[in-house]
Design a protein around this motif. Structure first.
Motif, PDB file in Angstrom:
ATOM      1  N   ASP A 114      36.949 -44.478 -90.175  1.00 30.25           N
ATOM      2  CA  ASP A 114      38.005 -45.458 -89.939  1.00 30.25           C
ATOM      3  C   ASP A 114      38.537 -45.277 -88.511  1.00 30.25           C
ATOM      4  N   TRP A 115      39.600 -45.970 -88.174  1.00 30.58           N
ATOM      5  CA  TRP A 115      40.107 -45.937 -86.796  1.00 30.58           C
ATOM      6  C   TRP A 115      40.673 -44.584 -86.399  1.00 30.58           C
ATOM      7  N   LYS A 116      40.967 -43.729 -87.399  1.00 28.75           N
ATOM      8  CA  LYS A 116      41.453 -42.378 -87.114  1.00 28.75           C
ATOM      9  C   LYS A 116      40.321 -41.365 -87.017  1.00 28.75           C
ATOM     10  N   GLY A 117      39.086 -41.829 -87.266  1.00 29.94           N
ATOM     11  CA  GLY A 117      37.960 -40.924 -87.232  1.00 29.94           C
ATOM     12  C   GLY A 117      37.674 -40.244 -88.549  1.00 29.94           C
ATOM     13  N   GLN A 118      38.442 -40.578 -89.586  1.00 34.59           N
ATOM     14  CA  GLN A 118      38.216 -40.002 -90.909  1.00 34.59           C
ATOM     15  C   GLN A 118      37.227 -40.875 -91.686  1.00 34.59           C
ATOM     16  N   PRO A 119      36.426 -40.272 -92.555  1.00 38.12           N
ATOM     17  CA  PRO A 119      35.408 -41.051 -93.271  1.00 38.12           C
ATOM     18  C   PRO A 119      36.032 -42.025 -94.264  1.00 38.12           C
ATOM     19  N   MET A 120      35.431 -43.194 -94.386  1.00 34.54           N
ATOM     20  CA  MET A 120      35.899 -44.178 -95.359  1.00 34.54           C
ATOM     21  C   MET A 120      35.273 -43.838 -96.711  1.00 34.54           C
ATOM     22  N   MET A 121      35.921 -42.884 -97.404  1.00 33.66           N
ATOM     23  CA  MET A 121      35.499 -42.421 -98.715  1.00 33.66           C
ATOM     24  C   MET A 121      36.742 -42.330 -99.601  1.00 33.66           C
ATOM     25  N   PRO A 122      36.590 -42.437-100.932  1.00 38.17           N
ATOM     26  CA  PRO A 122      37.749 -42.303-101.812  1.00 38.17           C
ATOM     27  C   PRO A 122      38.502 -40.989-101.610  1.00 38.17           C
ATOM     28  N   SER A 123      37.765 -39.911-101.360  1.00 37.35           N
ATOM     29  CA  SER A 123      38.405 -38.606-101.228  1.00 37.35           C
ATOM     30  C   SER A 123      39.257 -38.485 -99.972  1.00 37.35           C
ATOM     31  N   ALA A 124      39.070 -39.394 -98.994  1.00 39.47           N
ATOM     32  CA  ALA A 124      39.860 -39.345 -97.769  1.00 39.47           C
ATOM     33  C   ALA A 124      41.328 -39.681 -98.029  1.00 39.47           C
ATOM     34  N   HIS A 125      41.619 -40.320 -99.155  1.00 44.38           N
ATOM     35  CA  HIS A 125      43.009 -40.556 -99.522  1.00 44.38           C
ATOM     36  C   HIS A 125      43.721 -39.252 -99.866  1.00 44.38           C
TER      37      HIS A 125
END
Length: 320
Positions: free
Chosen positions: A107-118
């Motif tokens: 995503d725009w923060k560099g974190q992966p777009m995965m459910p666990s990223a929440h």
């Protein structure tokens, strides 16, 4: 709280569970495993229905008519479903949702777009060193009809059958993938004292003090650590495991089945603490990572060896 949708007709499910999507037979109970994507909308809809029923029964869930989100329905995100099917009852028993880390976009923060990223923040080292070689697992479930005594044989082997599916994924993607990353779910109704013991036990035997690979965002802190150190006094996993089983039973519960299964899957499993999932009924999610080639010999023999990749998936694997 929305009313859960009606069951999807069996003929629609069977029309989508075609030979081209068949992955393997299970080792026990005569069930079958399939891989499907967004091109199986009726199977997806039934998975969403069953997941919501199963998670609500445990005290979680979305509160919606079915549990499907963008990770299920958006093909650009790369997620697929591992489906466990009962050919006798013509019913879905359970499943896993998964994605290859090499297909995940940031995503725009560099974190992966995965459910666990929440729930978790991933270090740069994890994103570079581990994620491209990792299969993320999420939304594992077993239908409530297969968690009861109504169908003893099928219920007894439901989780074991799902692990046959994970063994198949290891074979299918093993040339590129090396790890599973996922979550162990504990429902908010679980006694807090027993939960505290499990989290302490996981950190003692599967955590690493220096491990900052994955960090819970809304972390559950372990309390009464001095007391717990006086309870879990053994060096070996097995001896402390016996103590844990006995201690949680004092609160009228057992170790949750999936947590128990993961604990016994690999001696080198890594855990990263637990967080509260405020988007899913405030369930507790403990992060974990398992290396494919570090399963116990017993689990490797049971779930991985002897499985032959179907020809259709050999082509599929090469094309991805």
């Amino acid at each position: 709280m929305e009313t859960i949708i009606e069951p999807v007709p069996k003929d629609l499910l069977m029309a989508e569970l075609t030979p081209s999507r068949f992955l393997r037979d299970t080792n026990k109970a005569g069930n079958k495993l399939y891989l499907v994507g967004q091109d199986a909308p009726n199977v997806l809809r039934e998975i969403g229905r069953l997941r919501e029923i199963a998670f609500r029964d445990g005290g979680g869930g979305t509160g919606k008519a079915l549990d499907l989100d963008r990770f299920d329905t958006d093909p650009s995100l790369g997620y697929k479903q591992l489906v466990l099917w009962d050919p006798d009852a013509e019913a879905i028993i359970g499943g896993y949702r998964f994605v290859l880390g090499s297909d995940v976009v940031p995503d725009w923060k560099g974190q992966p777009m995965m459910p666990s990223a929440h729930l978790f923040r991933f270090s740069r080292y994890f994103l570079k060193r581990f994620l491209p070689y990792t299969i993320e697992l999420s939304r594992s479930f077993v239908s409530p009809d297969y968690q009861s005594t109504k169908n003893v044989t099928k219920s007894l082997y439901a989780l074991d059958n799902l692990f046959d599916g994970l063994g198949a994924l290891m074979k299918l993607y093993g040339s590129r993938m090396r790890y599973f990353f996922g979550k162990m779910t504990i429902y908010p109704s679980y006694p807090k004292e027993a939960l505290n013991m499990i989290l302490f036990f996981l950190r003692k035997h599967f955590g690493r003090k220096e491990d900052m690979l994955v960090i819970p965002k809304n972390k559950i802190e372990i309390v009464d650590e001095v007391l717990l150190e006086g309870i879990f006094t053994e060096k070996s996993f097995r001896e402390d495991y016996r103590i844990l089983k006995a201690e949680v039973r004092k609160f009228g519960v057992n170790i949750p089945p999936l947590v128990n299964s993961y604990m016994n899957l690999s001696p080198t499993m890594r855990t990263f603490g637990a967080a509260v999932n405020d988007e899913f009924g405030d369930v507790i999610e403990a992060g974990l990572m398992i290396k494919f080639d570090e399963l116990t010999p017993e689990k490797t023999e049971r779930h991985v060896k002897g499985f032959r990749i179907p020809d259709i998936f050999k082509l599929f694997r090469k094309s991805k």
